[in-house]
Design a protein around this motif. Structure first.
Motif, PDB file in Angstrom:
ATOM      1  N   VAL A 597       0.839  -1.204   0.000  1.00 29.34           N
ATOM      2  CA  VAL A 597       0.000   0.000   0.000  1.00 29.34           C
ATOM      3  C   VAL A 597       0.873   1.254   0.000  1.00 29.34           C
ATOM      4  CG1 VAL A 597      -1.588   1.366   1.415  1.00 29.34           C
ATOM      5  CG2 VAL A 597      -2.022  -1.073   1.046  1.00 29.34           C
ATOM      6  N   SER A 598       1.887   1.265   0.842  1.00 30.81           N
ATOM      7  CA  SER A 598       2.770   2.429   0.930  1.00 30.81           C
ATOM      8  C   SER A 598       3.508   2.669  -0.381  1.00 30.81           C
ATOM      9  CB  SER A 598       3.773   2.226   2.067  1.00 30.81           C
ATOM     10  OG  SER A 598       4.695   3.286   2.127  1.00 30.81           O
ATOM     11  N   ILE A 599       3.981   1.602  -1.005  1.00 29.11           N
ATOM     12  CA  ILE A 599       4.716   1.738  -2.269  1.00 29.11           C
ATOM     13  C   ILE A 599       3.802   2.281  -3.367  1.00 29.11           C
ATOM     14  CG2 ILE A 599       5.785   0.400  -4.137  1.00 29.11           C
ATOM     15  CD1 ILE A 599       7.023  -1.368  -1.908  1.00 29.11           C
ATOM     16  N   LEU A 600       2.592   1.762  -3.449  1.00 27.56           N
ATOM     17  CA  LEU A 600       1.659   2.240  -4.477  1.00 27.56           C
ATOM     18  C   LEU A 600       1.357   3.724  -4.297  1.00 27.56           C
ATOM     19  CD1 LEU A 600      -0.878  -0.718  -4.839  1.00 27.56           C
ATOM     20  CD2 LEU A 600       0.757   0.104  -6.545  1.00 27.56           C
ATOM     21  N   ASN A 601       1.217   4.157  -3.062  1.00 31.81           N
ATOM     22  CA  ASN A 601       0.951   5.580  -2.828  1.00 31.81           C
ATOM     23  C   ASN A 601       2.164   6.438  -3.146  1.00 31.81           C
ATOM     24  OD1 ASN A 601      -1.735   5.322  -2.041  1.00 31.81           O
ATOM     25  ND2 ASN A 601      -1.182   4.886   0.096  1.00 31.81           N
ATOM     26  N   GLY A 602       3.350   5.853  -3.052  1.00 35.50           N
ATOM     27  CA  GLY A 602       4.550   6.590  -3.407  1.00 35.50           C
ATOM     28  C   GLY A 602       4.800   6.660  -4.900  1.00 35.50           C
ATOM     29  N   LEU A 603       4.195   5.726  -5.648  1.00 36.46           N
ATOM     30  CA  LEU A 603       4.412   5.665  -7.093  1.00 36.46           C
ATOM     31  C   LEU A 603       3.466   6.573  -7.875  1.00 36.46           C
ATOM     32  CD1 LEU A 603       4.903   1.804  -7.551  1.00 36.46           C
ATOM     33  CD2 LEU A 603       6.643   3.575  -7.910  1.00 36.46           C
ATOM     34  N   GLN A 604       2.327   6.934  -7.280  1.00 39.43           N
ATOM     35  CA  GLN A 604       1.340   7.722  -8.017  1.00 39.43           C
ATOM     36  C   GLN A 604       0.499   8.544  -7.038  1.00 39.43           C
ATOM     37  OE1 GLN A 604      -2.301   6.697  -7.770  1.00 39.43           O
ATOM     38  NE2 GLN A 604      -1.396   5.639  -5.987  1.00 39.43           N
ATOM     39  N   LYS A 605      -0.185   9.544  -7.572  1.00 39.29           N
ATOM     40  CA  LYS A 605      -1.027  10.411  -6.749  1.00 39.29           C
ATOM     41  C   LYS A 605      -2.485  10.401  -7.207  1.00 39.29           C
ATOM     42  CE  LYS A 605       2.528  11.715  -4.373  1.00 39.29           C
ATOM     43  NZ  LYS A 605       2.710  11.193  -2.989  1.00 39.29           N
ATOM     44  N   ASP A 606      -2.794   9.561  -8.203  1.00 40.80           N
ATOM     45  CA  ASP A 606      -4.161   9.533  -8.721  1.00 40.80           C
ATOM     46  C   ASP A 606      -5.140   8.941  -7.713  1.00 40.80           C
ATOM     47  OD1 ASP A 606      -3.175  10.555 -11.085  1.00 40.80           O
ATOM     48  OD2 ASP A 606      -2.877   8.560 -11.970  1.00 40.80           O
ATOM     49  N   ARG A 607      -4.631   8.052  -6.849  1.00 38.42           N
ATOM     50  CA  ARG A 607      -5.512   7.356  -5.913  1.00 38.42           C
ATOM     51  C   ARG A 607      -4.769   7.124  -4.606  1.00 38.42           C
ATOM     52  NH1 ARG A 607      -8.147   1.295  -6.862  1.00 38.42           N
ATOM     53  NH2 ARG A 607      -8.925   1.018  -4.716  1.00 38.42           N
ATOM     54  N   ASN A 608      -5.471   7.238  -3.514  1.00 34.97           N
ATOM     55  CA  ASN A 608      -4.880   6.956  -2.207  1.00 34.97           C
ATOM     56  C   ASN A 608      -5.296   5.550  -1.771  1.00 34.97           C
ATOM     57  OD1 ASN A 608      -3.497   7.481   0.266  1.00 34.97           O
ATOM     58  ND2 ASN A 608      -5.499   7.748   1.234  1.00 34.97           N
ATOM     59  N   TYR A 609      -4.342   4.625  -1.836  1.00 38.45           N
ATOM     60  CA  TYR A 609      -4.622   3.251  -1.435  1.00 38.45           C
ATOM     61  C   TYR A 609      -4.560   3.127   0.091  1.00 38.45           C
ATOM     62  CZ  TYR A 609      -4.096   1.719  -6.295  1.00 38.45           C
ATOM     63  OH  TYR A 609      -4.258   1.532  -7.649  1.00 38.45           O
ATOM     64  N   THR A 610      -5.423   2.293   0.647  1.00 41.14           N
ATOM     65  CA  THR A 610      -5.412   1.995   2.080  1.00 41.14           C
ATOM     66  C   THR A 610      -5.548   0.488   2.266  1.00 41.14           C
ATOM     67  OG1 THR A 610      -7.812   2.061   2.449  1.00 41.14           O
ATOM     68  CG2 THR A 610      -6.622   4.183   2.468  1.00 41.14           C
ATOM     69  N   LEU A 611      -5.455   0.051   3.502  1.00 49.41           N
ATOM     70  CA  LEU A 611      -5.623  -1.376   3.788  1.00 49.41           C
ATOM     71  C   LEU A 611      -7.047  -1.843   3.508  1.00 49.41           C
ATOM     72  CD1 LEU A 611      -3.483  -1.821   7.037  1.00 49.41           C
ATOM     73  CD2 LEU A 611      -2.928  -2.567   4.714  1.00 49.41           C
ATOM     74  N   ASN A 612      -7.970  -0.915   3.382  1.00 47.31           N
ATOM     75  CA  ASN A 612      -9.337  -1.291   3.006  1.00 47.31           C
ATOM     76  C   ASN A 612      -9.412  -1.801   1.573  1.00 47.31           C
ATOM     77  OD1 ASN A 612     -10.429  -0.613   5.512  1.00 47.31           O
ATOM     78  ND2 ASN A 612     -10.730   1.534   4.915  1.00 47.31           N
ATOM     79  N   ASP A 613      -8.375  -1.490   0.779  1.00 51.73           N
ATOM     80  CA  ASP A 613      -8.329  -1.981  -0.600  1.00 51.73           C
ATOM     81  C   ASP A 613      -7.773  -3.402  -0.690  1.00 51.73           C
ATOM     82  OD1 ASP A 613      -9.226   0.439  -1.964  1.00 51.73           O
ATOM     83  OD2 ASP A 613      -7.338   1.313  -1.249  1.00 51.73           O
ATOM     84  N   VAL A 614      -7.287  -3.913   0.419  1.00 52.74           N
ATOM     85  CA  VAL A 614      -6.689  -5.251   0.450  1.00 52.74           C
ATOM     86  C   VAL A 614      -7.760  -6.282   0.786  1.00 52.74           C
ATOM     87  CG1 VAL A 614      -4.986  -6.732   1.575  1.00 52.74           C
ATOM     88  CG2 VAL A 614      -4.455  -4.315   1.134  1.00 52.74           C
ATOM     89  N   ALA A 615      -7.798  -7.366   0.028  1.00 48.58           N
ATOM     90  CA  ALA A 615      -8.775  -8.434   0.263  1.00 48.58           C
ATOM     91  C   ALA A 615      -8.100  -9.792   0.110  1.00 48.58           C
ATOM     92  CB  ALA A 615      -9.940  -8.309  -0.719  1.00 48.58           C
ATOM     93  N   SER A 616      -8.752 -10.817   0.611  1.00 49.56           N
ATOM     94  CA  SER A 616      -8.243 -12.178   0.462  1.00 49.56           C
ATOM     95  C   SER A 616      -8.407 -12.626  -0.986  1.00 49.56           C
ATOM     96  CB  SER A 616      -9.003 -13.118   1.396  1.00 49.56           C
ATOM     97  OG  SER A 616      -8.615 -14.453   1.182  1.00 49.56           O
ATOM     98  N   TYR A 617      -7.349 -13.240  -1.554  1.00 55.75           N
ATOM     99  CA  TYR A 617      -7.434 -13.688  -2.947  1.00 55.75           C
ATOM    100  C   TYR A 617      -7.948 -15.121  -3.052  1.00 55.75           C
ATOM    101  CZ  TYR A 617      -6.361 -14.094  -7.897  1.00 55.75           C
ATOM    102  OH  TYR A 617      -6.469 -14.253  -9.262  1.00 55.75           O
ATOM    103  N   ASN A 618      -7.609 -15.937  -2.077  1.00 50.70           N
ATOM    104  CA  ASN A 618      -8.047 -17.336  -2.075  1.00 50.70           C
ATOM    105  C   ASN A 618      -7.972 -17.862  -0.644  1.00 50.70           C
ATOM    106  OD1 ASN A 618      -5.295 -17.973  -1.578  1.00 50.70           O
ATOM    107  ND2 ASN A 618      -4.881 -18.044  -3.778  1.00 50.70           N
ATOM    108  N   GLN A 619      -8.190 -19.147  -0.478  1.00 56.62           N
ATOM    109  CA  GLN A 619      -8.177 -19.747   0.855  1.00 56.62           C
ATOM    110  C   GLN A 619      -6.831 -20.357   1.211  1.00 56.62           C
ATOM    111  OE1 GLN A 619      -9.409 -21.045  -1.892  1.00 56.62           O
ATOM    112  NE2 GLN A 619      -9.897 -23.248  -1.733  1.00 56.62           N
TER     113      GLN A 619
END
Length: 644
Positions: A597-619
């Motif tokens: 999340v921190s790296i993505l926010n450092g790479l661009q300013k179009d969107r502010n990523y947070t841990l709420n954007d993180v989800a489980s991909y599989n089991q």
């Protein structure tokens, strides 16, 4: 408190048998397998004798569940093929030999008994880590034990160990700087307990007085309800100063802490203020390396490796001019055990009734837990750090380019049409994956961790593709800041118990020492001319250079090659015609979510990523990837009857 036994009844009732199915006594020292594939090659000319003293210590540390020994045929595994039953027999013979020589022999363990192999980690529902394997450990009578960080990551594991295993040590299990809190009786206020005893004083069979401590490094990753005191503060405690006031013949200190580059000198210096010349013997652990150092001429510290590969040996003589020390690192196999015990080879009198019983019971547990279940047959060896990452025998290469794309990239049907890439850390892989049957036990050995796969969806590829370099800190506007950040990150990892970077640096150093044309190498070669003459018979194994004089390894080996791997790796992006603006799913292990999340926010300013954007991909977890791959790809390779 007595153990609640989880050893299958049918196995327990077998008792202390004098013979065991599967043993061919004509082979004597051969391991208990039909084909004897794990017997170390080479004769006794490759072995160095142990140097005895007035007081000797056999030391184990960081066993991590490897009680059944190393069962693969590829080197260096046969060097470490002795199981816990073999070790029990070895200890019995060495204690008898010590008695015959009129010297004291003590047995010490420095912690981390589980997390790393099926016998400790493959337990059925209703148990916790190490609950059954601890019972096997307790069958060998130790003189001193201490706690490791892996005993403390989970409260239920720590409390179970304290209640069921620690009492078996009969006052010899020490946690000098570790406390645990637990609810009082009848639901009362929490009560704080020392994790074992703070210290112990005892007398050897030879009448020597010993004062012992058990010290854990300044570990910050313990579960809630468990506290670890900084050793630098521990030495200022009243109980500590009271414990060391009386002068013993020797201070014997077990510690889950490396003998160099940590706080053993703090403990030694505190003792030296009261007893400037009293001998101190330190048995350390935690970093998984073979190491030795001397803090002054009256002391020695020894670390005895990992995974039941190494049995440490420290010998001390009491002289009018102060103590003299010697050390060795014993390869943990039946050939070496018999050699050092003074038995003939081959021999049919190595196994003791206790040793046979332990092996039989462990095999019974392994059968009951289905640890020999074969997921598939690996067609070749895959090495964690023996070859460069671009080599087809590299485990990291194999995981990155074949396993993750096959079993993780395809594991979310709701996202099957969205391109993705998978990021994993090389530290999630703990051991080589060897050719032959890939079993349930191997699952716990190669990747014992349970980190889950998470993701952030629909990230533009031009940003997603840069995450891996940022994680590996390839690019930085300030090299000095980058180095400082890495150092701080390493310190934080170490405090929480991570040691793979230390072991890897040590392996790199050992490889350089063993392969360079330095004066030190020439000196080492001259130490054992008879073994040098049989260079062609040497097998891959540890070639140790430490800070103590003389040759430490009990067996002359050819050094294991070493190649560095990056901290993080990324699978190829899936899908076709992926461009910079194509949105992709970024899949990663859960513990690096904040970093991503921190790296993505450092790479661009179009969107502010947070841990709420993180989800489980599989089991799945990282521990599942090889069984899944083996079932899909290796299942039709045919079971290999010569591999375990």
């Amino acid at each position: 408190m007595l153990f609640k036994s989880f050893i299958p009844a049918a196995v327990t009732l077998a008792g202390l048998a004098s013979a065991c199915p599967g043993i061919d006594h004509a082979h004597g020292l051969a391991p208990r397998q039909v084909n004897y594939s794990t017997t170390p090659s080479g004769g006794e000319s490759l072995l160095r004798h142990l140097v005895w003293g007035d007081l000797v210590v056999l030391a184990t540390t960081d066993i991590h569940g490897w009680y059944q020994g190393h069962q693969k045929a590829s080197y260096p595994e046969p060097n470490y093929s002795g199981d816990w039953g073999d070790f029990a027999s070895f200890v019995s013979h060495m204690r008898k030999l010590a008695k015959d020589k009129g010297v004291d022999l003590l047995l010490v363990d420095s912690g981390d008994l589980h997390d790393g192999a099926g016998l400790s980690d493959g337990y059925p529902a209703g148990q916790v880590d190490g609950q059954t394997s601890n019972q096997f450990h307790a069958k060998v009578d130790y003189d001193l034990l201490t706690v490791g960080n892996h005993e403390l990551y989970k409260y239920d594991v720590a409390w179970n160990t304290l209640q069921e295993f620690v009492p078996e040590a009969k006052g010899r299990y020490l946690g000098s700087n570790v406390n645990i809190s637990h609810a009082g009786s009848d639901g009362g206020a929490n009560v704080t307990y020392t994790y074992g005893d703070r210290f112990v004083k005892f007398q050897t069979d030879g009448g020597r007085n010993v004062t012992s401590l058990g010290v854990l490094f300044n570990f910050t990753g313990a579960d809630s309800g468990i506290t670890v005191q900084d050793p630098a503060k521990m030495v200022n405690e009243t109980w500590f100063n009271d414990a060391i006031q009386e002068q013993p013949d020797v201070f014997l200190i077990a510690g889950h802490m490396p003998v160099r580059n940590d706080q053993f000198p703090v403990v030694v210096n505190a003792i030296r203020k009261v007893h400037p010349t009293t001998p101190i013997m330190i048995l350390g652990g935690h970093t998984h390396i073979r190491d030795c150092t001397q803090y002054d001429r009256y002391s020695m510290g020894l670390e005895a490796g990992r995974y039941l590969e190494t049995i440490g040996w420290m010998a001390m003589n009491f002289t009018d001019n102060g103590p003299t020390f010697n050390r060795s690192y014993i390869d943990a196999n039946r050939r070496n055990y018999a050699f050092h015990a003074g038995l003939s080879s081959p021999s049919d009198n190595f196994d003791t009734a206790l040793g046979l019983n332990i092996t039989q019971q462990m095999n019974g547990v392994a059968d009951a837990w289905n640890l020999s279940h074969v997921y598939g047959v690996a067609p070749q060896d895959y090495y964690l750090q023996r070859v460069p990452i671009n080599d087809t025998s590299s485990l990291i290469n194999f995981m990155t380019n074949q396993v993750l794309p096959t079993v993780i990239s395809t594991s979310n049907p709701d996202r099957k049409d969205v391109p993705n890439l998978v990021i994993a850390n090389s530290g999630s892989q703990r051991f080589d994956l060897y050719a032959g049957n890939f079993t349930k036990n191997d699952q716990y050995i190669v990747s014992p961790f349970t980190d889950a796969f998470q993701y952030i969806q629909d990230v533009p590829y031009k940003y997603a593709s840069q995450i891996i370099n940022k994680l590996n800190r390839v690019k930085s506007s300030s090299a000095r800041r980058a180095i400082a950040a890495v150092d701080e990150e390493e310190r934080e990892k170490y405090a929480k118990g991570h040691v793979s970077h230390i072991y890897n640096a040590w392996m790199k150093e050992q490889h350089f020492f063993a392969t360079s044309q330095s004066e030190a190498v020439r000196d080492l070669a001259r130490l054992d001319a008879r073994a040098a003459a049989e260079a062609a018979n040497r097998t891959l194994g540890y070639v140790t250079k430490d800070s103590c004089p003389g040759a430490g390894d009990d067996t002359v080996h050819t050094a294991i090659p070493y190649a560095s791997v990056p901290d993080y790796v990324q699978s190829p992006v899936t899908g076709s015609n992926v461009t910079a603006n194509t949105t992709v799913d970024v899949i990663f292990l859960d513990f690096i979510a904040k970093n991503v999340v921190s790296i993505l926010n450092g790479l661009q300013k179009d969107r502010n990523y947070t841990l709420n954007d993180v989800a489980s991909y599989n089991q799945y977890t990282i521990q599942d990837i090889y069984p899944l791959y083996a079932e899909q790809v290796w299942a039709n390779n045919g079971t290999n009857s010569t591999s375990s």
